[in-house]
Motif scaffolding. Structure first.
Motif, PDB file in Angstrom:
ATOM      1  N   GLN A   1       0.853  -1.193   0.000  1.00 30.95           N
ATOM      2  CA  GLN A   1       0.000   0.000   0.000  1.00 30.95           C
ATOM      3  C   GLN A   1       0.886   1.239   0.000  1.00 30.95           C
ATOM      4  OE1 GLN A   1      -1.520   0.267   4.472  1.00 30.95           O
ATOM      5  NE2 GLN A   1      -1.623  -1.838   3.675  1.00 30.95           N
ATOM      6  N   TYR A   2       0.352   2.317  -0.505  1.00 30.01           N
ATOM      7  CA  TYR A   2       1.122   3.562  -0.530  1.00 30.01           C
ATOM      8  C   TYR A   2       1.111   4.217   0.851  1.00 30.01           C
ATOM      9  CZ  TYR A   2       2.269   3.700  -5.447  1.00 30.01           C
ATOM     10  OH  TYR A   2       2.822   3.422  -6.683  1.00 30.01           O
ATOM     11  N   ARG A   3       2.200   4.899   1.131  1.00 29.57           N
ATOM     12  CA  ARG A   3       2.373   5.511   2.450  1.00 29.57           C
ATOM     13  C   ARG A   3       1.246   6.502   2.748  1.00 29.57           C
ATOM     14  NH1 ARG A   3       4.913   9.981   4.812  1.00 29.57           N
ATOM     15  NH2 ARG A   3       5.921   9.543   6.828  1.00 29.57           N
ATOM     16  N   SER A   4       0.800   7.241   1.745  1.00 30.73           N
ATOM     17  CA  SER A   4      -0.270   8.216   1.958  1.00 30.73           C
ATOM     18  C   SER A   4      -1.554   7.528   2.405  1.00 30.73           C
ATOM     19  CB  SER A   4      -0.524   9.014   0.677  1.00 30.73           C
ATOM     20  OG  SER A   4      -0.874   8.143  -0.401  1.00 30.73           O
ATOM     21  N   ASP A   5      -1.877   6.377   1.808  1.00 28.87           N
ATOM     22  CA  ASP A   5      -3.074   5.641   2.220  1.00 28.87           C
ATOM     23  C   ASP A   5      -2.923   5.106   3.646  1.00 28.87           C
ATOM     24  OD1 ASP A   5      -4.291   6.071  -0.252  1.00 28.87           O
ATOM     25  OD2 ASP A   5      -3.359   4.281  -1.117  1.00 28.87           O
ATOM     26  N   PHE A   6      -1.709   4.636   3.963  1.00 32.65           N
ATOM     27  CA  PHE A   6      -1.454   4.107   5.301  1.00 32.65           C
ATOM     28  C   PHE A   6      -1.608   5.205   6.358  1.00 32.65           C
ATOM     29  CE2 PHE A   6       1.617   3.311   8.747  1.00 32.65           C
ATOM     30  CZ  PHE A   6       1.156   2.092   9.209  1.00 32.65           C
ATOM     31  N   ILE A   7      -1.088   6.396   6.066  1.00 34.46           N
ATOM     32  CA  ILE A   7      -1.190   7.502   7.019  1.00 34.46           C
ATOM     33  C   ILE A   7      -2.637   7.968   7.145  1.00 34.46           C
ATOM     34  CG2 ILE A   7      -0.460   9.863   7.509  1.00 34.46           C
ATOM     35  CD1 ILE A   7       1.760   7.800   7.873  1.00 34.46           C
ATOM     36  N   ASN A   8      -3.328   8.094   5.998  1.00 33.10           N
ATOM     37  CA  ASN A   8      -4.708   8.602   6.023  1.00 33.10           C
ATOM     38  C   ASN A   8      -5.671   7.645   6.730  1.00 33.10           C
ATOM     39  OD1 ASN A   8      -3.956  10.908   4.606  1.00 33.10           O
ATOM     40  ND2 ASN A   8      -4.404   9.992   2.608  1.00 33.10           N
ATOM     41  N   ILE A   9      -5.388   6.339   6.646  1.00 32.03           N
ATOM     42  CA  ILE A   9      -6.300   5.364   7.259  1.00 32.03           C
ATOM     43  C   ILE A   9      -6.074   5.246   8.761  1.00 32.03           C
ATOM     44  CG2 ILE A   9      -5.002   3.194   7.195  1.00 32.03           C
ATOM     45  CD1 ILE A   9      -8.547   3.693   5.813  1.00 32.03           C
ATOM     46  N   GLY A  10      -4.941   5.791   9.243  1.00 29.27           N
ATOM     47  CA  GLY A  10      -4.670   5.761  10.687  1.00 29.27           C
ATOM     48  C   GLY A  10      -3.590   4.807  11.120  1.00 29.27           C
ATOM     49  N   GLY A  11      -3.001   4.042  10.180  1.00 29.50           N
ATOM     50  CA  GLY A  11      -1.904   3.144  10.528  1.00 29.50           C
ATOM     51  C   GLY A  11      -2.329   1.979  11.405  1.00 29.50           C
ATOM     52  N   PHE A  12      -1.327   1.338  12.017  1.00 30.15           N
ATOM     53  CA  PHE A  12      -1.568   0.175  12.873  1.00 30.15           C
ATOM     54  C   PHE A  12      -2.024   0.606  14.275  1.00 30.15           C
ATOM     55  CE2 PHE A  12       1.364  -1.815   9.814  1.00 30.15           C
ATOM     56  CZ  PHE A  12       0.661  -2.972   9.530  1.00 30.15           C
ATOM     57  N   ASP A  13      -2.661  -0.322  14.949  1.00 28.84           N
ATOM     58  CA  ASP A  13      -2.981  -0.143  16.356  1.00 28.84           C
ATOM     59  C   ASP A  13      -1.734  -0.504  17.156  1.00 28.84           C
ATOM     60  OD1 ASP A  13      -3.935  -0.077  18.908  1.00 28.84           O
ATOM     61  OD2 ASP A  13      -5.635  -1.409  18.569  1.00 28.84           O
ATOM     62  N   VAL A  14      -1.022   0.512  17.629  1.00 31.10           N
ATOM     63  CA  VAL A  14       0.273   0.282  18.287  1.00 31.10           C
ATOM     64  C   VAL A  14       0.107  -0.206  19.719  1.00 31.10           C
ATOM     65  CG1 VAL A  14       1.437   1.965  16.825  1.00 31.10           C
ATOM     66  CG2 VAL A  14       0.373   2.719  18.960  1.00 31.10           C
ATOM     67  N   ASP A  15      -1.131  -0.272  20.210  1.00 33.14           N
ATOM     68  CA  ASP A  15      -1.347  -0.761  21.580  1.00 33.14           C
ATOM     69  C   ASP A  15      -1.360  -2.283  21.643  1.00 33.14           C
ATOM     70  OD1 ASP A  15      -1.530   1.823  22.559  1.00 33.14           O
ATOM     71  OD2 ASP A  15      -3.694   1.940  22.174  1.00 33.14           O
TER      72      ASP A  15
END
Length: 505
Positions: free
Chosen positions: A401-415
């Motif tokens: 996936q493109y970085r812009s889509d990853f950032i816009n979707i909110g990324g991973f749940d880091v918890d």
């Protein structure tokens, strides 16, 4: 053909009607001519041709007639005149009816033609409606991961499918004739479109190239039961890193060309992000594959915190500051080919598409090859067969996936700590968005087998599920059966050996 037949039929009907009109007109003239009546009355009237003398028209000749005879004659003339008047009226009515019928015959082909045109318009409207409803140019919001309709990938000789069951194979030749014909028809239609497109559109990029079936690399196909089948086909271009991508759609009818675009991948850089924790042996194998594919540049990012796969991938994705780039989230026990990286480039588009390939997961090589001493090198183990592995359709960790889509979707749940869970969470985010999720088996992406440990601290139900997962990753159904019935098989072989020795004695 329909119009020509209608006009020929119309000309024949018009000819017949003209002949009928001529006949009725002639009958009208003959009927309205008074000569026959005059000739019948000639012996009694003084008209020319009478044997009583030439006489004078309108004047009685010969012996004078009485008043009674004159009245009878007048009554007879009135009766004849009334009959003639009624006959003429009848003829005029028939002529009017024939004219109306002729007009109807002229108008009917026009109505048929209009209906035919309207039906063709209605059909085109229906097909375009099917095209607009299908998930082609944009994604559809889905409730969960089970609602996704996966693609099948195929070449001219093989079909890579998910629904294998116990009698089908993850990779097989299209055995059914309808499937073979479908693939050939789609690829031939695409080749014809490519070759005709460059002449009609003046395509300078491939003006000298004539495409053929041999240029076809790979296709994806997905059928939505209430809309139609979507095909995405990739062809070789005239240069090393150039490709042609065609999208075709069959809305339960003829194929419809959706797009025909030139795709150049030589300048599309991929950032491969791999989380790592205490897997030195697997990392060594991964870096060997990395260098074999002529990759040289890599960066190590150390995190001094509790391991979290989602946290590691998220940090790696956000660490890049060189603009929008294509990301491939990977694991250290994954082997991929250069063809897969091209699939990664071709099946992603910023703001439109993300790629979730389904990898082929290996069984335990010691079981497959009959012992640890017979295991071949890793490169020779990358074979897609029923007894070597399975499509890991329940895993969502490998994605492009493109970085812009990853950032816009909110990324991973880091918890989420440790391994697992973060990939499904991100996958569901994309399913709930308007981006299209490309989910298809990838013939160039493999998960290497590694032993799975089920900890004693697990609850009985959790331990049972862990052992079931371990068994599923250990060997195929048939191979597990051979292991389960190993003692019975050995006893059978001993009895056979004893019987053979008894016969010889």
């Amino acid at each position: 053909m329909l119009r020509r037949g209608l006009f020929l039929w119309l000309s024949r009907v018009c000819g017949v009607l003209v002949l009928v009109c001529c006949f009725l007109s002639l009958l009208y003239v003959i009927t309205c001519n008074p000569h026959s009546n005059d000739l019948m009355l000639a012996p009694r009237l003084g008209v020319p041709g009478s044997p009583r003398g030439p006489g004078v028209p309108g004047v009685l000749s010969g012996a004078p007639l009485g008043s009674q005879s004159h009245e009878n004659y007048q009554a007879f003339l009135q009766e004849r005149e009334e009959q003639q008047r009624q006959h003429i009226s009848s003829l005029k009515k028939q002529i009017a009816e024939l004219k109306e019928a002729l007009q109807d015959q002229v108008e009917r082909p026009k109505e048929i033609q209009e209906k035919t045109s309207n039906s063709g318009t209605d059909l085109n409207e229906f097909l375009r409606n099917q095209l607009s409803r299908a998930e082609i140019s944009s994604g559809v919001r889905l409730p969960n991961e089970y609602a996704v309709i996966p693609f099948e990938s195929f070449t001219l000789q093989r079909v890579y499918q998910l629904e294998t069951g116990l009698t089908r194979h993850p990779e097989e030749k299209p055995a059914r004739k309808d499937r073979r014909d479908e693939i050939n028809e789609v690829v031939e239609s695409a080749v014809h479109t490519l070759n005709s497109h460059k002449h009609t559109m003046g395509d300078k990029l491939s003006a000298d190239k004539v495409y053929s079936m041999a240029d076809f690399i790979e296709g994806l196909a997905r059928t939505e039961k209430d809309k139609g089948t979507l095909y995405e086909l990739t062809f070789r271009g005239d240069r090393k890193n150039d490709f042609r991508r065609l999208v075709l759609f069959r809305p339960f009818g003829p194929l419809m060309k959706v797009s025909n675009e030139h795709v150049a991948t030589s300048h599309t850089i991929i950032n491969i992000i791999v989380p790592l924790s205490q897997r030195a042996d697997k990392f060594k194998q991964f870096m060997h594959t990395f260098r074999e594919m002529n990759f040289r540049n890599f960066t190590m990012i150390h995190l001094k915190e509790e391991f979290s796969r989602g946290r590691g991938l998220d940090v790696g994705a956000r660490a890049w500051k060189g603009g929008n780039i294509l990301l491939f989230f990977c694991d250290v026990d994954i082997v991929f080919t250069a063809d897969f990286l091209n699939s990664c480039r071709l099946n992603t588009q910023p703001g439109k598409k993300v790629f979730y390939p389904i990898l082929f997961s290996q069984y335990n090589p010691a079981v497959i090859y009959g012992g640890s001493d017979h295991i071949p090198p890793v490169e020779q183990q990358l074979v897609i067969k029923k007894d070597t592995g399975f499509w890991r359709d329940f895993g969502f960790g490998m994605t492009c996936q493109y970085r812009s889509d990853f950032i816009n979707i909110g990324g991973f749940d880091v918890d989420i700590k440790g391994w697992g869970g973060e990939d499904v969470h991100l996958y569901r985010k994309y399913l709930h968005s308007n981006l299209m999720v490309i989910r298809a088996p990838s013939r160039g992406l493999f998960h290497l087998w590694h032993e799975k440990h089920c900890a004693d601290e697990l609850l009985p139900e959790q331990y049972k599920m862990c052992m079931q997962s371990k068994a599923m990753n250990e060997a195929s159904h048939g191979q597990l059966g051979m292991l389960l019935f190993r003692h019975e098989i050995e006893a059978h072989l001993r009895r056979q050996k004893q019987r053979s020795a008894a016969r010889k004695a």
